[in-house]
Scaffold this active site. Sequence first.
Site, PDB file in Angstrom:
ATOM      1  CD  GLU A 358      -2.671  -1.353   2.496  1.00 52.91           C
ATOM      2  OE1 GLU A 358      -3.844  -1.739   2.417  1.00 52.91           O
ATOM      3  OE2 GLU A 358      -2.101  -1.139   3.583  1.00 52.91           O
TER       4      GLU A 358
HETATM    5  C1  TNX Z   1      -4.193  -4.418   4.799  1.00 52.89           C
HETATM    6  S1  TNX Z   1      -2.208  -6.530   4.485  1.00 52.89           S
HETATM    7  C2  TNX Z   1      -2.922  -4.087   5.248  1.00 52.89           C
HETATM    8  C3  TNX Z   1      -2.710  -3.728   6.656  1.00 52.89           C
HETATM    9  C4  TNX Z   1      -4.009  -3.579   7.388  1.00 52.89           C
HETATM   10  C5  TNX Z   1      -4.929  -4.712   7.029  1.00 52.89           C
HETATM   11  C6  TNX Z   1      -6.219  -4.694   7.776  1.00 52.89           C
HETATM   12  C7  TNX Z   1      -1.329  -5.501   4.237  1.00 52.89           C
HETATM   13  C8  TNX Z   1      -0.138  -6.019   3.691  1.00 52.89           C
HETATM   14  N1  TNX Z   1      -1.770  -4.257   4.504  1.00 52.89           N
HETATM   15  O1  TNX Z   1      -1.974  -2.536   6.737  1.00 52.89           O
HETATM   16  O2  TNX Z   1      -3.746  -3.592   8.745  1.00 52.89           O
HETATM   17  O3  TNX Z   1      -5.197  -4.672   5.649  1.00 52.89           O
HETATM   18  O4  TNX Z   1      -6.999  -5.823   7.523  1.00 52.89           O
END
Ligand code: TNX
Length: 552
Positions: A358
């Site tokens: 992300e």
């Molecule tokens: C996605 S999974 C994210 C996390 C969040 C999570 C919550 C991932 C690699 N990134 O930063 O905590 O979803 O479900």
Amino acid sequence: MIRGRVAAAAGVGVVLLLAGCSSGGGTSGAPDPGAAGGSSRSATAVATGAATGATGAVSAPAGSAPVALVPLPSQVSAVSGPGYVLTAGTVVRGEGGSAARAVAADLAALLRPVTGLARPVEGTGSASGLVLRLDAGAGTGAEGYRLDSGPGGVMITAATGAGLFHGVQTLRQLVPAKGAGTVPAVRISDQPRYGWRSGSLDVARHFFPVADVEAYVDLLAQYKFNVLHLHLTDDQGWRIAVPGLPALTGIGASTQTGGGAGGYYTAADYRAIVAYAAARYITVVPEVDLPGHTNAALTAYPDLACAGDAPAKPYTGVDVGFSRICTGKESTYTFVDRVVGALAALTPGPYLGIGGDEADTLSAADYDTFMARAAGIVRAHGKQPLAWDEASGAGKDAPGLLGVWHPLSQEPPGLAQQLVAAAQRGAKLVMEPADRAYLDQKYDQRTPIGSSWAGYLSVERSYDWNPDSYLTGLPAGSVAGVEAPIWTETIGTVQNLEYMLLPRLPALAEVAWTPQARRSWGDFRQRLAAQLPRWQQQGLSYLEADGVPWGG
Ligand code: TNX
């Protein structure tokens, strides 16, 4: 108690032999992502007498406790005749080396509060009891074991300490949940489907002190996980001290989601976690999330930002994707090198995570360049880089171990093809798609904590999938294993952690351990229900989730 199965198992002296996978796995103490073994192996049920089901619902001989193991071993036979009666005179003995004696001491300590007996204790000699035999020639693979029980005692044999340890976890489930009693007569031969079986704990959104992490490790250990993936940094907090960068914890650890004190691990704290996990044959894989999810680091060292980026402020919300360190500045790589170097020096295991999820405010090119370079820094410090699935596009230097977290329904365009291409180049995948494995997702609309961005995650959904075929087109053997992550934006106490973990963590344990052809939801739900008194005996929190015949 399991019901239903016992009724189907009318025959005394039923022998049900289920042949599962053959030996797999590497030989080192650390999980081997290349050791994925089971995808092409199939289980054959050869039953004499009254078989109880295609997946190995093993019935107990009349008069002894039913066998209800999670995860289901690759081969179990119920043997006719009486089992082993635990008494105050029962001894536990480790033979063949110090690892066997250490596991024996653990077993004795674990059984005392359950059985209420002052014994078992370690002993020597030929007294009947529980014998753990380390035998390099046992042929049980890197983590497998054999367990034989009968009136004379219980013998667990393994080629490695890890195998003995996993055998002990099985034995714990053969002993009554409370009180002394009888270990039924069984013959088990067992080894894991995948060499990588991890739990991932987010200590950044909410900080969990060492004792809480140890409680989580205990849960991982009893369901035969072998990796603790620690998500140590995120927008809300930086949780690990780094020599020479005191503000990371001085400023960056000062709060957490929802506000409150936050916290961090000193080097001594971290070493204590590593040692506690190692004693349970669990390898710690630390993760610093880069180049996004870095707001806490930016509050500590504002120079990590690009010129013109808004100054970072402590963040206590739950949004993702807004922060970045500046990938175009050399000083950023000096920072990454210091952080990675410090963590590598503290970490005996071979892997180190660099995040990569992300990073929404970076261009694809800048992101890929950063991930390849950060992966190189990890390698330069003698570790193998682990990153989230987005990093699969970072070219030939991309991290070789990738956590597949995007649910198919929310895949960014091209990601699946990019992952297949990376696997074709030799990358290994840890399967943890959020719609199957994210234990922070609510069970259903009534769950008071958790989120639901990936949909509700019932126990059945967490159980009933195949990691090898979640993505299509993967070369055989590219799935290293399975991870069960728990993100903690909405979870701030051990009780709430346990409530989200139980009963879904054991479901994912079986996904990771048991050959696919041996698994069925209809059988698993019965065995899962039989775990409940064990959780009660251990004082754990749990949900009597829908779909499982708790108490009936
Ligand atoms: C996605 S999974 C994210 C996390 C969040 C999570 C919550 C991932 C690699 N990134 O930063 O905590 O979803 O479900």
